[in-house]
Structure formats: structure tokens, C-alpha cells
Design a protein around this motif. Structure first.
Motif, PDB file in Angstrom:
ATOM      1  N   LYS A  89       0.826  -1.206   0.000  1.00 53.11           N
ATOM      2  CA  LYS A  89       0.000   0.000   0.000  1.00 53.11           C
ATOM      3  C   LYS A  89       0.858   1.253   0.000  1.00 53.11           C
ATOM      4  N   SER A  90       1.848   1.275   0.869  1.00 53.33           N
ATOM      5  CA  SER A  90       2.799   2.383   0.903  1.00 53.33           C
ATOM      6  C   SER A  90       4.127   1.847   1.407  1.00 53.33           C
ATOM      7  N   ILE A  91       5.195   2.552   1.053  1.00 57.27           N
ATOM      8  CA  ILE A  91       6.540   2.071   1.367  1.00 57.27           C
ATOM      9  C   ILE A  91       7.380   3.224   1.885  1.00 57.27           C
ATOM     10  N   LYS A  92       8.067   2.969   2.982  1.00 61.32           N
ATOM     11  CA  LYS A  92       9.075   3.895   3.498  1.00 61.32           C
ATOM     12  C   LYS A  92      10.360   3.102   3.680  1.00 61.32           C
ATOM     13  N   VAL A  93      11.474   3.696   3.294  1.00 55.16           N
ATOM     14  CA  VAL A  93      12.755   2.993   3.352  1.00 55.16           C
ATOM     15  C   VAL A  93      13.808   3.898   3.973  1.00 55.16           C
ATOM     16  N   ALA A  94      14.600   3.322   4.867  1.00 56.58           N
ATOM     17  CA  ALA A  94      15.830   3.961   5.342  1.00 56.58           C
ATOM     18  C   ALA A  94      16.951   2.979   5.027  1.00 56.58           C
ATOM     19  N   ILE A  95      17.858   3.374   4.136  1.00 54.69           N
ATOM     20  CA  ILE A  95      18.921   2.468   3.704  1.00 54.69           C
ATOM     21  C   ILE A  95      20.274   3.147   3.870  1.00 54.69           C
ATOM     22  N   CYS A  96      21.229   2.420   4.430  1.00 56.74           N
ATOM     23  CA  CYS A  96      22.564   2.975   4.642  1.00 56.74           C
ATOM     24  C   CYS A  96      23.275   3.167   3.302  1.00 56.74           C
ATOM     25  N   THR A  97      23.978   4.290   3.188  1.00 53.79           N
ATOM     26  CA  THR A  97      24.605   4.653   1.915  1.00 53.79           C
ATOM     27  C   THR A  97      26.086   4.981   2.065  1.00 53.79           C
ATOM     28  N   TYR A  98      26.722   4.463   3.106  1.00 56.23           N
ATOM     29  CA  TYR A  98      28.106   4.857   3.381  1.00 56.23           C
ATOM     30  C   TYR A  98      29.121   3.727   3.228  1.00 56.23           C
ATOM     31  N   HIS A  99      28.680   2.502   2.975  1.00 49.61           N
ATOM     32  CA  HIS A  99      29.621   1.384   2.967  1.00 49.61           C
ATOM     33  C   HIS A  99      30.554   1.387   1.756  1.00 49.61           C
ATOM     34  N   GLN A 100      30.044   1.832   0.600  1.00 49.78           N
ATOM     35  CA  GLN A 100      30.839   1.827  -0.623  1.00 49.78           C
ATOM     36  C   GLN A 100      30.746   3.187  -1.316  1.00 49.78           C
ATOM     37  N   ASN A 101      31.721   3.451  -2.188  1.00 51.88           N
ATOM     38  CA  ASN A 101      31.849   4.777  -2.787  1.00 51.88           C
ATOM     39  C   ASN A 101      30.599   5.250  -3.521  1.00 51.88           C
ATOM     40  N   GLN A 102      29.950   4.378  -4.278  1.00 52.36           N
ATOM     41  CA  GLN A 102      28.842   4.802  -5.134  1.00 52.36           C
ATOM     42  C   GLN A 102      27.469   4.549  -4.523  1.00 52.36           C
ATOM     43  N   ASP A 103      27.418   4.110  -3.280  1.00 56.10           N
ATOM     44  CA  ASP A 103      26.127   3.743  -2.690  1.00 56.10           C
ATOM     45  C   ASP A 103      25.103   4.870  -2.761  1.00 56.10           C
ATOM     46  N   ALA A 104      25.478   6.058  -2.350  1.00 59.93           N
ATOM     47  CA  ALA A 104      24.510   7.154  -2.262  1.00 59.93           C
ATOM     48  C   ALA A 104      23.890   7.462  -3.622  1.00 59.93           C
ATOM     49  N   SER A 105      24.711   7.652  -4.638  1.00 60.31           N
ATOM     50  CA  SER A 105      24.178   7.998  -5.960  1.00 60.31           C
ATOM     51  C   SER A 105      23.439   6.819  -6.586  1.00 60.31           C
ATOM     52  N   ASP A 106      23.969   5.612  -6.417  1.00 63.23           N
ATOM     53  CA  ASP A 106      23.317   4.434  -7.000  1.00 63.23           C
ATOM     54  C   ASP A 106      21.951   4.175  -6.376  1.00 63.23           C
ATOM     55  N   PHE A 107      21.869   4.267  -5.053  1.00 64.09           N
ATOM     56  CA  PHE A 107      20.606   3.965  -4.383  1.00 64.09           C
ATOM     57  C   PHE A 107      19.568   5.057  -4.641  1.00 64.09           C
ATOM     58  N   GLU A 108      20.016   6.304  -4.655  1.00 60.60           N
ATOM     59  CA  GLU A 108      19.080   7.386  -4.962  1.00 60.60           C
ATOM     60  C   GLU A 108      18.494   7.188  -6.357  1.00 60.60           C
ATOM     61  N   HIS A 109      19.324   6.840  -7.332  1.00 57.02           N
ATOM     62  CA  HIS A 109      18.848   6.589  -8.697  1.00 57.02           C
ATOM     63  C   HIS A 109      17.884   5.404  -8.720  1.00 57.02           C
ATOM     64  N   TRP A 110      18.212   4.349  -7.994  1.00 54.75           N
ATOM     65  CA  TRP A 110      17.380   3.137  -7.960  1.00 54.75           C
ATOM     66  C   TRP A 110      15.964   3.479  -7.498  1.00 54.75           C
ATOM     67  N   PHE A 111      15.860   4.242  -6.434  1.00 56.68           N
ATOM     68  CA  PHE A 111      14.536   4.568  -5.906  1.00 56.68           C
ATOM     69  C   PHE A 111      13.796   5.578  -6.780  1.00 56.68           C
ATOM     70  N   LYS A 112      14.492   6.565  -7.286  1.00 55.28           N
ATOM     71  CA  LYS A 112      13.823   7.572  -8.109  1.00 55.28           C
ATOM     72  C   LYS A 112      13.256   6.964  -9.388  1.00 55.28           C
ATOM     73  N   THR A 113      13.956   6.002  -9.969  1.00 62.84           N
ATOM     74  CA  THR A 113      13.448   5.365 -11.189  1.00 62.84           C
ATOM     75  C   THR A 113      12.246   4.474 -10.905  1.00 62.84           C
ATOM     76  N   ARG A 114      11.953   4.240  -9.637  1.00 60.82           N
ATOM     77  CA  ARG A 114      10.783   3.447  -9.250  1.00 60.82           C
ATOM     78  C   ARG A 114       9.694   4.315  -8.617  1.00 60.82           C
ATOM     79  N   GLY A 115       9.789   5.609  -8.835  1.00 62.19           N
ATOM     80  CA  GLY A 115       8.724   6.513  -8.417  1.00 62.19           C
ATOM     81  C   GLY A 115       8.768   6.972  -6.979  1.00 62.19           C
TER      82      GLY A 115
END
Length: 296
Positions: free
Chosen positions: A229-255
Motif C-alpha cells: 500500500k505504501s513504502i518507506k525505506v531507510a537504507i545505509c549509503t556509506y559502505h561503498q563509494n557509489q552507494d549514495a548515488s546508485d541507491f538514490e537513482h534506484w529509488f527515483k526510477t521506481r517513483g
């Protein structure tokens, strides 16, 4: 022979510490050079903090509010616990008092309101209809903090040392907590999230902190997204160099709408760390599936 083995272990430890110190020294110099350049001006304040106080994961003064020597431990059946925001949070029985205090101090520091790693922010509010999936829960401090705000909690942690501490931490709320001492996945030794009952058409919250395996978890939750019905996510983005940009793109492309928490972390345990060195700690993502699907 035991004396030779002991000497060998000491030498190995000495070389390990020496390598780590050299790595940290070189990394500090690289960071300070970067933050003093036009390219790194965005991180000038963090660089100034490191120049004054040395290399640290959290380059901000809030960390000075915490002192492991002032952490108070209690014990129940020899299991240490500490007060986490008004509730006892239990730790492994095998830990010494010094180790337990150091760990507790790190948890309290990590979840400070000014920390880049904090989950409980105005960006990430929960309510009584939410079902929380805490993936890579460890001590489950976020679930403990949220336990009275949500409808149900699923804990996922593969490390067996947390089995009894988690049972003791959530003893009071056993009717709304289910614990899996396995990682999420699709093989026989893991938990397939698609097999968990009663998630369809529900408000689901994912908290994901799996020490660099976040990409694998995203692949597993992807097929579930349009069932909720609805989704909220908190995901860590500090473990690898590209995590922040990759994960932000992943979620934005899914609305999803996305936002990062405040500040940055310098995750120097990552031997592959590179410019810009400073990484957002947590990405928050939100989507109402019904609305998102109707707009596609």
C-alpha cells in the motif's frame, strides 16, 4: 610451541596496526588536500574538523557529548544491557564490560539527533499501521525505539550472537515481534521476503543496514514494491563509494521521493575509499504505491 605461536600472533597484530595507522595517515592527508581545494570546498567544514581532531567517522562536534566511561550497564542473567532512550537494550553475554560500554557508547553516538547515521528523524516518521522490516538489525536499536509506534516488527539478523540479546530486549513485545536468525535471500539458508505473510496491501517500512550487501537486498525487495500500500525505506549509503548515488537513482526510477539525512560520514574502514571521501549516511525513500501506479 605455544610461546612461538603467541609471538607470531603478536607480530601479526603489530603489523596489522602499523598498516592501519599508515593507511589512516595517508587518507587524512588526502582528505585535507581535497577539502582545501576548490573541488572539495563543499566539505570545507568537515575537513577543518578533521584537521583539528584527527580522522573520524563522524566529523562533527556532537561526538564529544559521548564518553564510554560514563555508560552505565545493568545485567540480567549475566547479559549486559544499557538504557536506550528509556528501554533496556541487551548485548551478548560473552562481551566484557569494557567492550559492552564501548559498543553502547557507539550506538548512542551513531543515533544522536545530529548524526549522519540517525534513523529517527522528521524525514522518517512511523505510525500504528506500519509494519517494520529491520534487515540487518544487529542490536535492533531502531526497532526498539519504534516498537510502540508500529503494528508489527520483523527482525532479520544472521549473526547468532544476537539471538538471546534480541529475545531479552523484546521480551515485553513478543506478540508483535518476529525474529529470523538468517539473512534475507532466496536460497535454503535464507529468508525469502516474498514468503512472509500479511505484507500485501500493507504500509511497510524497510530499514536496511547489511554492511555493504544493500544492493542484494534491493534486488530482493524490488518484486514486492507494487504489492504494498505504501513504502518507506531507510537504507545505509556509506559502505561503498557509489552507494549514495546508485541507491538514490534506484529509488527515483521506481517513483520514490528521496532525501538524505544531514551531514556526511568518512567510512575509513573501507580500504577502497576515494574522493569525495564524505558519504551521506542514510537515504530515506517514500512511495504510496496506489498513487504511483495510477500515475504511470
Amino acid at each position: 610451541m605455544p610461546q612461538k605461536n603467541n609471538l607470531f600472533q603478536k607480530l601479526r597484530l603489530w603489523f596489522y596496526v602499523l598498516r592501519q595507522n599508515r593507511f589512516r595517515d595517508k587518507l587524512t592527508k588526502r582528505i585535507l588536500k581535497f577539502t582545501s581545494s576548490p573541488e572539495g570546498k563543499k566539505y570545507e567544514a568537515e575537513g577543518a574538523f578533521i584537521a583539528s581532531h584527527g580522522l573520524t567517522v563522524f566529523p562533527y562536534p556532537f561526538q564529544f557529548n559521548y564518553d564510554r566511561s560514563k555508560v552505565e550497564l545493568g545485567f540480567s542473567e549475566e547479559y549486559p544491557y544499557f538504557d536506550y532512550k528509556g528501554k533496556p537494550l541487551f548485548l551478548p553475554k560473552s562481551w566484557s564490560s569494557d567492550k559492552a560500554k564501548a559498543y553502547a557508547n557507539d550506538v548512542l553516538k551513531e543515533q544522536d539527533a545530529q548524526s549522519p547515521h540517525v534513523y529517527n528523524t522528521p524525514l522518517f516518521t512511523l505510525d500504528q499501521e506500519d509494519i517494520l522490516l529491520d534487515i540487518g538489525c544487529g542490536d535492533a536499536n531502531f526497532s526498539l525505539e519504534s516498537i510502540e509506534k508500529v503494528k508489527k516488527v520483523f527482525l532479520f539478523e544472521s549473526d547468532p550472537k544476537w539471538v538471546i540479546p534480541l529475545d531479552k530486549t523484546f521480551q515485553k513485545w513478543k506478540n508483535k515481534v518476529q525474529f529470523f536468525n538468517r539473512r534475507v535471500g532466496t536460497d535454503l539458508d535464507s529468508i525469502d521476503l516474498s514468503k512472509i505473510k500479511d505484507l500485501a496491501s500493507q504500509q511497510v517500512v524497510f530499514k536496511i543496514d547489511v554492511d555493504g550487501a544493500e544492493r542484494e537486498v534491493l534486488k530482493l525487495i524490488d518484486p514486492l514494491l507494487n504489492q504494498l500500500k505504501s513504502i518507506k525505506v531507510a537504507i545505509c549509503t556509506y559502505h561503498q563509494n557509489q552507494d549514495a548515488s546508485d541507491f538514490e537513482h534506484w529509488f527515483k526510477t521506481r517513483g520514490f521521493d528521496t532525501s538524505f539525512g544531514k551531514g556526511y560520514m568518512v567510512f575509513h574502514p573501507d580500504a577502497q575509499i576515494k574522493k569525495p571521501f564524505f558519504r551521506p549516511g542514510v537515504l530515506f525513500a517514500y512511495r504510496n504505491s496506489v498513487t504511483s501506479l495510477s500515475n504511470q
